[in-house]
Design a protein around this motif. Structure first.
Motif, PDB file in Angstrom:
ATOM      1  N   MET A 134       0.830  -1.205   0.000  1.00 22.07           N
ATOM      2  CA  MET A 134       0.000   0.000   0.000  1.00 22.07           C
ATOM      3  C   MET A 134       0.864   1.253   0.000  1.00 22.07           C
ATOM      4  N   GLU A 135       1.952   1.243   0.782  1.00 23.84           N
ATOM      5  CA  GLU A 135       2.855   2.402   0.785  1.00 23.84           C
ATOM      6  C   GLU A 135       3.504   2.591  -0.581  1.00 23.84           C
ATOM      7  N   GLU A 136       3.868   1.480  -1.235  1.00 25.52           N
ATOM      8  CA  GLU A 136       4.472   1.585  -2.565  1.00 25.52           C
ATOM      9  C   GLU A 136       3.491   2.172  -3.568  1.00 25.52           C
ATOM     10  N   ILE A 137       2.217   1.722  -3.522  1.00 26.69           N
ATOM     11  CA  ILE A 137       1.203   2.261  -4.433  1.00 26.69           C
ATOM     12  C   ILE A 137       0.959   3.738  -4.148  1.00 26.69           C
ATOM     13  N   GLU A 138       0.865   4.079  -2.853  1.00 26.17           N
ATOM     14  CA  GLU A 138       0.627   5.487  -2.492  1.00 26.17           C
ATOM     15  C   GLU A 138       1.778   6.377  -2.940  1.00 26.17           C
ATOM     16  N   ASN A 139       3.013   5.909  -2.762  1.00 25.59           N
ATOM     17  CA  ASN A 139       4.178   6.707  -3.194  1.00 25.59           C
ATOM     18  C   ASN A 139       4.185   6.873  -4.712  1.00 25.59           C
ATOM     19  N   ALA A 140       3.829   5.796  -5.442  1.00 23.12           N
ATOM     20  CA  ALA A 140       3.801   5.893  -6.913  1.00 23.12           C
ATOM     21  C   ALA A 140       2.742   6.890  -7.376  1.00 23.12           C
ATOM     22  N   ILE A 141       1.544   6.849  -6.726  1.00 20.73           N
ATOM     23  CA  ILE A 141       0.468   7.785  -7.102  1.00 20.73           C
ATOM     24  C   ILE A 141       0.866   9.216  -6.777  1.00 20.73           C
ATOM     25  N   ASN A 142       1.459   9.431  -5.599  1.00 22.93           N
ATOM     26  CA  ASN A 142       1.872  10.790  -5.225  1.00 22.93           C
ATOM     27  C   ASN A 142       2.957  11.309  -6.154  1.00 22.93           C
ATOM     28  N   ALA A 143       3.909  10.424  -6.522  1.00 25.50           N
ATOM     29  CA  ALA A 143       4.974  10.859  -7.443  1.00 25.50           C
ATOM     30  C   ALA A 143       4.391  11.210  -8.808  1.00 25.50           C
ATOM     31  N   PHE A 144       3.416  10.386  -9.281  1.00 25.84           N
ATOM     32  CA  PHE A 144       2.781  10.666 -10.571  1.00 25.84           C
ATOM     33  C   PHE A 144       2.023  11.993 -10.532  1.00 25.84           C
ATOM     34  N   LYS A 145       1.296  12.245  -9.419  1.00 31.32           N
ATOM     35  CA  LYS A 145       0.565  13.515  -9.288  1.00 31.32           C
ATOM     36  C   LYS A 145       1.510  14.705  -9.249  1.00 31.32           C
ATOM     37  N   GLU A 146       2.601  14.576  -8.492  1.00 34.37           N
ATOM     38  CA  GLU A 146       3.560  15.678  -8.393  1.00 34.37           C
ATOM     39  C   GLU A 146       4.201  15.968  -9.750  1.00 34.37           C
ATOM     40  N   GLU A 147       4.543  14.900 -10.477  1.00 34.02           N
ATOM     41  CA  GLU A 147       5.149  15.093 -11.801  1.00 34.02           C
ATOM     42  C   GLU A 147       4.173  15.768 -12.757  1.00 34.02           C
ATOM     43  N   GLN A 148       2.903  15.338 -12.743  1.00 34.41           N
ATOM     44  CA  GLN A 148       1.909  15.954 -13.611  1.00 34.41           C
ATOM     45  C   GLN A 148       1.641  17.404 -13.209  1.00 34.41           C
ATOM     46  N   ARG A 149       1.650  17.683 -11.891  1.00 33.53           N
ATOM     47  CA  ARG A 149       1.421  19.068 -11.432  1.00 33.53           C
ATOM     48  C   ARG A 149       2.550  19.985 -11.920  1.00 33.53           C
ATOM     49  N   GLN A 150       3.798  19.512 -11.785  1.00 36.28           N
ATOM     50  CA  GLN A 150       4.916  20.322 -12.274  1.00 36.28           C
ATOM     51  C   GLN A 150       4.833  20.520 -13.785  1.00 36.28           C
ATOM     52  N   THR A 151       4.449  19.449 -14.511  1.00 35.83           N
ATOM     53  CA  THR A 151       4.316  19.571 -15.966  1.00 35.83           C
ATOM     54  C   THR A 151       3.250  20.592 -16.339  1.00 35.83           C
ATOM     55  N   TYR A 152       2.079  20.540 -15.633  1.00 35.79           N
ATOM     56  CA  TYR A 152       1.008  21.491 -15.936  1.00 35.79           C
ATOM     57  C   TYR A 152       1.425  22.927 -15.595  1.00 35.79           C
ATOM     58  N   GLU A 153       2.121  23.106 -14.479  1.00 34.71           N
ATOM     59  CA  GLU A 153       2.591  24.449 -14.127  1.00 34.71           C
ATOM     60  C   GLU A 153       3.547  24.988 -15.190  1.00 34.71           C
ATOM     61  N   GLN A 154       4.470  24.129 -15.647  1.00 30.33           N
ATOM     62  CA  GLN A 154       5.400  24.567 -16.696  1.00 30.33           C
ATOM     63  C   GLN A 154       4.666  24.886 -17.995  1.00 30.33           C
ATOM     64  N   LEU A 155       3.660  24.070 -18.331  1.00 24.38           N
ATOM     65  CA  LEU A 155       2.883  24.330 -19.541  1.00 24.38           C
ATOM     66  C   LEU A 155       2.103  25.635 -19.434  1.00 24.38           C
ATOM     67  N   LEU A 156       1.546  25.903 -18.238  1.00 24.90           N
ATOM     68  CA  LEU A 156       0.826  27.165 -18.040  1.00 24.90           C
ATOM     69  C   LEU A 156       1.764  28.361 -18.179  1.00 24.90           C
ATOM     70  N   LYS A 157       2.986  28.235 -17.614  1.00 27.54           N
ATOM     71  CA  LYS A 157       3.959  29.317 -17.762  1.00 27.54           C
ATOM     72  C   LYS A 157       4.324  29.518 -19.231  1.00 27.54           C
ATOM     73  N   ASP A 158       4.575  28.404 -19.949  1.00 18.44           N
ATOM     74  CA  ASP A 158       4.903  28.515 -21.373  1.00 18.44           C
ATOM     75  C   ASP A 158       3.753  29.125 -22.164  1.00 18.44           C
ATOM     76  N   GLU A 159       2.524  28.722 -21.799  1.00 16.72           N
ATOM     77  CA  GLU A 159       1.367  29.270 -22.502  1.00 16.72           C
ATOM     78  C   GLU A 159       1.241  30.775 -22.271  1.00 16.72           C
ATOM     79  N   LYS A 160       1.452  31.204 -21.013  1.00 20.38           N
ATOM     80  CA  LYS A 160       1.374  32.632 -20.699  1.00 20.38           C
ATOM     81  C   LYS A 160       2.445  33.412 -21.460  1.00 20.38           C
ATOM     82  N   THR A 161       3.687  32.848 -21.481  1.00 16.19           N
ATOM     83  CA  THR A 161       4.772  33.504 -22.214  1.00 16.19           C
ATOM     84  C   THR A 161       4.450  33.592 -23.701  1.00 16.19           C
ATOM     85  N   ALA A 162       3.916  32.494 -24.253  1.00 17.21           N
ATOM     86  CA  ALA A 162       3.582  32.482 -25.689  1.00 17.21           C
ATOM     87  C   ALA A 162       2.487  33.487 -26.011  1.00 17.21           C
ATOM     88  N   VAL A 163       1.470  33.578 -25.124  1.00 19.61           N
ATOM     89  CA  VAL A 163       0.376  34.536 -25.358  1.00 19.61           C
ATOM     90  C   VAL A 163       0.904  35.964 -25.332  1.00 19.61           C
TER      91      VAL A 163
END
Length: 500
Positions: A134-163
């Motif tokens: 259960m700890e391994e699954i929880e860590n994998a889900i949290n890591a996946f969420k954190e990676e996606q959150r950072q990716t979305y933040e970077q995409l939002l910054k790039d989108e703002k810069t492009a606009v």
């Protein structure tokens, strides 16, 4: 025993059913409501995703039709964009496969956990293994969420810069288009009448509009000339203060201009000064009228504010009277509510006392039932203990009888082994006696032989200088001596052998 267990289970089940009917109904409704809300959210998300996917497909079709048309004149420039798009598409696909791999890994781990939960074992190792999974699954889900959150933040910054960059480029292109269009119109049609914006005609004075029309008609604030020629013209014109004597000097400074062009520019400049002066006077008058209108508006505003203040004071007085009446009515309502609440409180206390009495009765019945169950359990435990003690005594007796039988068998076996060992010992003693007799006989025989071959020789020191028996036998069988040679080399004879 079975009847007692059935009675205990029935009592426990009754308590659970009571607690379920008291609290389980609302919990089930709440859970159903949450499930419905989650299904609705999922359906809404799927609908929005399908809509966005359709929009993306249409936008890509339009873009490909405009940019990547092979008949387009700008095909070479757009090929760079095509390469960039291909690279970004490959990156997007790789990122998609990576995300799918992570999700499949998490799904496999969840399936493994479900398979382990189907076969539950009440051991500490099993619990630790489940906790680790259960700890391994929880860590994998949290890591996946954190990676996606950072990716979305970077995409939002790039989108703002492009606009922001696109907005800046659009403004530059618009300014460039406006400036190029006005320049082309001035160069191609210098005498054409360019219409002034209707809003300027409606809001600006007539002199200002006439001045703007003049500038648009004659090529701007330099009369269609470039900045260098116009500045030289102004220098000479201001030097001679507009007199005609400046013409020769102006022609010297303006090499590429004819006298007619200079006269036309002089005429344009005089008209430009007249219209500019009219514009300044009209703007001055317009400002004065605006100031007068502003002062009149301020007076009207003050008057209206005084009227509004008077009306507001009257309204406030009426509001105070109304609030006083409302307060009295609320006070009366509060008094009535207090009386009603006191009556309700008394009734509630009575009902509470009644409920407490009923609860006490229920608790008393419950305690009696528990005491009865306790007595039954104690009686059952006593019977069980007695039965266990009887079984234990029977087991001990059986073990004692078995031990005695084993002892008898062991004694018989020991006597057999002792007899066998005694026979073996007697046999060994006999063999040892035979060996000793044979040894004595052998020693006697050897002693007799020694007596027969024993030689007792006296001590004779001269024996060392005499020749041996073998040498004597050898000299006897030797041939007659040959005549001595004239000279034979021989070895030296030691002193102790000379004369032998």
């Amino acid at each position: 025993m079975a009847a007692l267990a059935t009675a205990v289970a029935a009592a426990a089940g009754g308590q659970q059913n009571d607690s379920y009917f008291s609290t389980g109904g609302s919990g089930q409704q709440r859970q159903n409501w949450k499930m419905k809300a989650e299904h609705a959210k999922k359906a809404e998300f799927v609908r929005i995703a399908e809509k966005l996917r359709t929009q993306l497909t249409n936008i890509e079709k339009d873009k490909n039709g405009h940019l990547y048309n092979r008949k387009s004149d700008s095909r070479v420039e757009y090929s760079m964009l095509e390469e960039l798009e291909h690279k970004m598409t490959v990156n997007r696909k790789t990122e998609k496969t990576k995300i799918l791999q992570q999700l499949s890994k998490i799904r496999n781990n969840v399936k493994k956990l479900q398979q382990h939960l189907e076969d539950v074992k009440h051991t500490s190792e099993f619990v630790d293994k489940l906790k680790e999974m259960m700890e391994e699954i929880e860590n994998a889900i949290n890591a996946f969420k954190e990676e996606q959150r950072q990716t979305y933040e970077q995409l939002l910054k790039d989108e703002k810069t492009a606009v922001n960059e696109l907005s800046v480029f659009e403004k530059k292109v618009e300014l460039w288009v406006l400036s190029s269009s006005t320049r082309e119109k001035v160069l191609k049609l210098p005498s054409a009448r360019i219409s002034v914006d209707k809003t300027l005609e409606n809001h600006l004075p007539e002199e200002v509009v006439e001045f703007e029309r003049f500038l648009q008609r004659t090529g701007g604030r330099q009369g269609g000339w470039d900045d260098y020629d116009h500045q030289n013209f102004l220098k000479v014109w201001t030097k001679h203060k507009g007199r005609l004597s400046y013409m020769d000097e102006a022609l010297e400074y303006l090499c590429g201009r004819t006298k007619k062009e200079v006269e036309q520019h002089d005429k344009w400049y005089r008209e430009y000064l007249i219209l500019q002066e009219r514009k300044k006077e009209s703007i001055k008058k317009w400002k004065e009228t605006q100031q007068q209108e502003r002062e009149g508006n301020l007076k009207k505003k003050e008057k209206s504010e005084r009227m509004l203040k008077k009306e507001w004071l009257q309204h406030e007085e009426a509001q105070k009277q109304k609030a006083e009446e409302e307060r009295k009515r609320q006070q009366e309502a509060i008094e009535a509510w207090k009386k009603q609440k006191a009556i309700a409180f008394a009734m509630e206390q009575a009902s509470q006392l009644k409920l407490e009495e009923e609860m006490k009765k229920k608790q008393l019945k419950e305690r009696q039932r528990q005491c009865h169950m306790k007595l039954l359990l104690e009686r059952y435990t006593m019977q069980k203990k007695e039965k266990e003690e009887l079984e234990k005594l029977e087991k001990e007796k059986r073990e004692e009888t078995k031990k005695e039988e084993r002892k008898k068998i062991a004694a018989a076996e020991i006597s057999k082994f002792q007899e066998r060992d005694l026979r073996k010992l007697q046999r060994k003693i006999q063999q040892k006696q035979v060996k000793e007799a044979e040894k004595q006989e052998k020693e006697q025989r050897l002693a007799k032989l020694r007596e027969k071959v024993h030689v007792r020789a006296a001590r004779d020191p001269s024996r060392l200088r005499r020749p041996t028996r073998g040498w004597e036998e050898r000299t006897k069988a030797a041939s007659p001596p040959a005549p001595p040679p004239l000279h034979l080399p021989r070895r030296a004879v030691p002193a102790w052998r000379r004369g032998l």
